[in-house]
Design a protein around this motif. Sequence first.
Motif, PDB file in Angstrom:
ATOM      1  N   GLY A  26       6.060   1.786   1.029  1.00 41.39           N
ATOM      2  CA  GLY A  26       4.708   2.442   1.311  1.00 41.39           C
ATOM      3  C   GLY A  26       4.072   1.112   2.451  1.00 41.39           C
ATOM      4  O   GLY A  26       3.666   1.410   3.489  1.00 41.39           O
ATOM      5  N   ILE A  27       4.397  -0.151   1.955  1.00 39.80           N
ATOM      6  CA  ILE A  27       3.730  -1.456   2.773  1.00 39.80           C
ATOM      7  C   ILE A  27       4.338  -1.346   4.103  1.00 39.80           C
ATOM      8  O   ILE A  27       4.026  -1.631   5.159  1.00 39.80           O
ATOM      9  CB  ILE A  27       4.097  -2.585   1.995  1.00 39.80           C
ATOM     10  CG1 ILE A  27       3.113  -2.569   0.729  1.00 39.80           C
ATOM     11  CG2 ILE A  27       3.789  -3.775   2.886  1.00 39.80           C
ATOM     12  CD1 ILE A  27       1.792  -2.635   0.863  1.00 39.80           C
TER      13      ILE A  27
ATOM     14  N   ASN B 187       5.228   0.697   6.312  1.00 31.42           N
ATOM     15  CA  ASN B 187       4.997   1.315   7.262  1.00 31.42           C
ATOM     16  C   ASN B 187       3.496   1.616   7.485  1.00 31.42           C
ATOM     17  O   ASN B 187       2.860   2.155   8.226  1.00 31.42           O
ATOM     18  CB  ASN B 187       5.499   2.934   7.137  1.00 31.42           C
ATOM     19  CG  ASN B 187       6.904   3.091   7.024  1.00 31.42           C
ATOM     20  OD1 ASN B 187       7.420   2.376   8.332  1.00 31.42           O
ATOM     21  ND2 ASN B 187       7.453   3.677   6.242  1.00 31.42           N
ATOM     22  N   ASP B 188       2.834   0.437   6.733  1.00 34.14           N
ATOM     23  CA  ASP B 188       1.220   0.595   6.633  1.00 34.14           C
ATOM     24  C   ASP B 188       0.776  -0.487   7.836  1.00 34.14           C
ATOM     25  O   ASP B 188       1.277  -1.559   7.726  1.00 34.14           O
ATOM     26  CB  ASP B 188       0.691  -0.117   5.396  1.00 34.14           C
ATOM     27  CG  ASP B 188      -0.872   0.204   5.243  1.00 34.14           C
ATOM     28  OD1 ASP B 188      -1.500  -0.469   6.016  1.00 34.14           O
ATOM     29  OD2 ASP B 188      -1.304   0.843   4.341  1.00 34.14           O
TER      30      ASP B 188
ATOM     31  N   ARG C 193       1.304  -4.217   6.649  1.00 34.00           N
ATOM     32  CA  ARG C 193       2.606  -4.635   6.939  1.00 34.00           C
ATOM     33  C   ARG C 193       2.361  -6.034   7.632  1.00 34.00           C
ATOM     34  O   ARG C 193       3.199  -6.946   7.340  1.00 34.00           O
ATOM     35  CB  ARG C 193       3.390  -3.699   7.739  1.00 34.00           C
ATOM     36  CG  ARG C 193       4.784  -4.221   8.020  1.00 34.00           C
ATOM     37  CD  ARG C 193       5.461  -4.565   6.779  1.00 34.00           C
ATOM     38  NE  ARG C 193       6.884  -5.016   7.495  1.00 34.00           N
ATOM     39  CZ  ARG C 193       7.306  -6.335   7.388  1.00 34.00           C
ATOM     40  NH1 ARG C 193       6.527  -7.232   7.074  1.00 34.00           N
ATOM     41  NH2 ARG C 193       8.571  -6.586   7.512  1.00 34.00           N
TER      42      ARG C 193
ATOM     43  N   ARG D 217      -5.893   0.499   0.420  1.00 34.89           N
ATOM     44  CA  ARG D 217      -4.571   0.841   0.820  1.00 34.89           C
ATOM     45  C   ARG D 217      -3.566   0.226  -0.128  1.00 34.89           C
ATOM     46  O   ARG D 217      -2.706   0.931  -0.536  1.00 34.89           O
ATOM     47  CB  ARG D 217      -4.223   0.305   2.223  1.00 34.89           C
ATOM     48  CG  ARG D 217      -4.818   0.984   3.259  1.00 34.89           C
ATOM     49  CD  ARG D 217      -4.902   0.156   4.674  1.00 34.89           C
ATOM     50  NE  ARG D 217      -5.439   0.978   5.823  1.00 34.89           N
ATOM     51  CZ  ARG D 217      -4.863   1.789   6.662  1.00 34.89           C
ATOM     52  NH1 ARG D 217      -3.439   2.073   6.224  1.00 34.89           N
ATOM     53  NH2 ARG D 217      -5.305   2.387   7.302  1.00 34.89           N
ATOM     54  N   TRP D 218      -3.550  -1.067  -0.342  1.00 30.11           N
ATOM     55  CA  TRP D 218      -2.497  -1.644  -1.434  1.00 30.11           C
ATOM     56  C   TRP D 218      -2.732  -0.782  -2.713  1.00 30.11           C
ATOM     57  O   TRP D 218      -1.519  -0.483  -3.303  1.00 30.11           O
ATOM     58  CB  TRP D 218      -3.054  -3.240  -1.657  1.00 30.11           C
ATOM     59  CG  TRP D 218      -2.265  -3.983  -2.559  1.00 30.11           C
ATOM     60  CD1 TRP D 218      -1.499  -4.849  -1.966  1.00 30.11           C
ATOM     61  CD2 TRP D 218      -2.084  -4.149  -3.830  1.00 30.11           C
ATOM     62  NE1 TRP D 218      -0.547  -5.178  -3.216  1.00 30.11           N
ATOM     63  CE2 TRP D 218      -1.075  -4.752  -4.171  1.00 30.11           C
ATOM     64  CE3 TRP D 218      -2.687  -3.497  -4.956  1.00 30.11           C
ATOM     65  CZ2 TRP D 218      -0.727  -5.341  -5.632  1.00 30.11           C
ATOM     66  CZ3 TRP D 218      -2.315  -3.955  -6.249  1.00 30.11           C
ATOM     67  CH2 TRP D 218      -1.451  -4.691  -6.495  1.00 30.11           C
TER      68      TRP D 218
ATOM     69  N   HIS E 261      -0.728   2.535  -2.194  1.00 32.49           N
ATOM     70  CA  HIS E 261       0.739   2.475  -2.491  1.00 32.49           C
ATOM     71  C   HIS E 261       1.044   1.957  -3.800  1.00 32.49           C
ATOM     72  O   HIS E 261       2.149   2.328  -4.261  1.00 32.49           O
ATOM     73  CB  HIS E 261       1.244   1.152  -1.374  1.00 32.49           C
ATOM     74  CG  HIS E 261       0.966   1.527  -0.102  1.00 32.49           C
ATOM     75  ND1 HIS E 261       1.427   2.615   0.760  1.00 32.49           N
ATOM     76  CD2 HIS E 261       0.307   0.866   0.923  1.00 32.49           C
ATOM     77  CE1 HIS E 261       0.855   2.666   1.929  1.00 32.49           C
ATOM     78  NE2 HIS E 261       0.207   1.618   2.145  1.00 32.49           N
TER      79      HIS E 261
END
Length: 125
Positions: free
Chosen positions: A24-25, A27-28, A32, A86-87, A90
């Motif tokens: 997930g990370i 493409n964040d 990223r 977001r973290w 994911h």
Amino acid sequence: MPTFYDQIGGRAFFEKLITEFYRGIANDPVLRPMYPEQDLGPATERFTMFLEQYWGGPGTYSEQRGHPRLRMRHQPFKVNPDARDRWLGHMRDALDTFDLPPLQRETLWDYLDRAAHAMVNTFEE
């Protein structure tokens, strides 16, 4: 009495969890850039070692990197509520790939949620 680390599957569990998390990370667009290395492999290994140690596994993280000092290590990055959420998103997606018993799932999630909230170092966008 087995440790939590042993109860949930040891290194194999954490390797899979963190590998899924970094999918997930990768493409964040917000998270990223916080990982300066092109290859997320080293970050995956560091995070795996950290969680292993925290939950009663080998102390390899401290042997190789010293005291975790999480807030200090995250200080160079803008960790605002959006980055935190977001973290956590994911991490929730990664955790959802497992069928952990409810107590183990909640024990792990409680720690991850508290840790993510503790890393917030700004409320700026």
